[in-house]
Design a protein around this motif. Structure first.
Motif, PDB file in Angstrom:
ATOM      1  N   HIS A   1       5.920  19.868  45.514  1.00 31.88           N
ATOM      2  CA  HIS A   1       6.536  21.067  45.399  1.00 31.88           C
ATOM      3  C   HIS A   1       6.389  22.004  43.935  1.00 31.88           C
ATOM      4  O   HIS A   1       7.065  22.437  43.269  1.00 31.88           O
ATOM      5  N   SER A   2       4.869  21.887  43.681  1.00 29.13           N
ATOM      6  CA  SER A   2       4.577  22.634  42.410  1.00 29.13           C
ATOM      7  C   SER A   2       3.123  23.249  42.537  1.00 29.13           C
ATOM      8  O   SER A   2       2.394  22.628  43.572  1.00 29.13           O
ATOM      9  N   ALA A   3       2.869  24.105  41.957  1.00 30.08           N
ATOM     10  CA  ALA A   3       1.305  24.660  41.866  1.00 30.08           C
ATOM     11  C   ALA A   3       0.741  24.935  40.361  1.00 30.08           C
ATOM     12  O   ALA A   3       1.714  25.575  39.440  1.00 30.08           O
ATOM     13  N   LEU A   4      -0.472  24.408  40.095  1.00 25.91           N
ATOM     14  CA  LEU A   4      -0.943  25.204  38.686  1.00 25.91           C
ATOM     15  C   LEU A   4      -1.883  26.286  38.851  1.00 25.91           C
ATOM     16  O   LEU A   4      -2.876  26.111  39.857  1.00 25.91           O
ATOM     17  N   LEU A   5      -1.412  27.602  38.618  1.00 25.32           N
ATOM     18  CA  LEU A   5      -2.360  28.624  38.827  1.00 25.32           C
ATOM     19  C   LEU A   5      -2.451  29.375  37.493  1.00 25.32           C
ATOM     20  O   LEU A   5      -1.982  29.124  36.404  1.00 25.32           O
ATOM     21  N   SER A   6      -3.192  30.257  37.653  1.00 21.67           N
ATOM     22  CA  SER A   6      -3.631  31.124  36.564  1.00 21.67           C
ATOM     23  C   SER A   6      -3.678  32.569  37.113  1.00 21.67           C
ATOM     24  O   SER A   6      -3.892  32.988  37.989  1.00 21.67           O
ATOM     25  N   CYS A   7      -3.360  33.422  36.068  1.00 27.07           N
ATOM     26  CA  CYS A   7      -3.276  35.015  36.191  1.00 27.07           C
ATOM     27  C   CYS A   7      -4.954  35.478  36.526  1.00 27.07           C
ATOM     28  O   CYS A   7      -5.816  34.503  36.117  1.00 27.07           O
ATOM     29  N   ASN A   8      -5.163  36.498  36.755  1.00 23.20           N
ATOM     30  CA  ASN A   8      -6.621  37.108  37.045  1.00 23.20           C
ATOM     31  C   ASN A   8      -7.200  37.863  35.880  1.00 23.20           C
ATOM     32  O   ASN A   8      -8.186  38.462  36.004  1.00 23.20           O
ATOM     33  N   ASP A   9      -6.743  37.345  34.656  1.00 22.36           N
ATOM     34  CA  ASP A   9      -7.402  38.137  33.613  1.00 22.36           C
ATOM     35  C   ASP A   9      -8.641  37.218  33.102  1.00 22.36           C
ATOM     36  O   ASP A   9      -8.495  36.137  32.726  1.00 22.36           O
ATOM     37  N   GLY A  10      -9.842  37.828  33.468  1.00 23.63           N
ATOM     38  CA  GLY A  10     -10.893  36.782  33.364  1.00 23.63           C
ATOM     39  C   GLY A  10     -11.231  36.661  31.812  1.00 23.63           C
ATOM     40  O   GLY A  10     -12.126  35.944  31.510  1.00 23.63           O
ATOM     41  N   PHE A  11     -10.727  37.688  30.934  1.00 26.43           N
ATOM     42  CA  PHE A  11     -10.907  37.438  29.314  1.00 26.43           C
ATOM     43  C   PHE A  11     -10.178  36.626  28.732  1.00 26.43           C
ATOM     44  O   PHE A  11     -10.538  36.112  27.810  1.00 26.43           O
ATOM     45  N   ARG A  12      -8.695  36.400  29.094  1.00 25.12           N
ATOM     46  CA  ARG A  12      -7.715  35.714  28.470  1.00 25.12           C
ATOM     47  C   ARG A  12      -7.037  34.825  29.634  1.00 25.12           C
ATOM     48  O   ARG A  12      -5.676  35.250  29.846  1.00 25.12           O
TER      49      ARG A  12
END
Length: 103
Positions: free
Chosen positions: A79-90
């Motif tokens: 019941h979790s996920a490790l995600l990242s934003c879509n900013d390729g620079f940071r």
């Protein structure tokens, strides 16, 4: 609906790519490692990055409804996920997980 905790785990910066491709920005990202946000009713928490929210929203919706098990056995906590934003620079990495209502 369940509450969903969003924790800022890591923030990276690719200075070489910024120098080569990015126009300077006044305030590109104000996420701080360790900051915790709570989403209630699958709504964007106050002060959260709108661009990152677009990426996280489908997962937040599923988690808030009790779902999980993304991509089979991907996460130790289903019941979790490790995600990242879509900013390729940071890019910023977020842990998104359901929380039990403590009231």
């Amino acid at each position: 609906m369940l509450k969903v905790r969003i924790t800022v785990l890591r923030k990276a910066s690719y200075l070489d790519l910024m120098e080569q491709y990015e126009n300077p920005l006044d305030n590109p990202c104000d996420m701080v490692e360790g900051k915790v946000f709570i989403s209630e009713n699958a709504l964007m928490p106050e002060g959260f990055c709108e661009s990152a929210w677009e990426t996280l929203l489908p997962f937040v919706k599923i988690l808030s409804q009790g779902g999980g098990h993304f991509y089979g056995e991907w996460m130790k906590n289903p019941h979790s996920a490790l995600l990242s934003c879509n900013d390729g620079f940071r890019p910023v990495s977020f842990l998104v997980e359901t929380v039990q209502d403590e009231t």
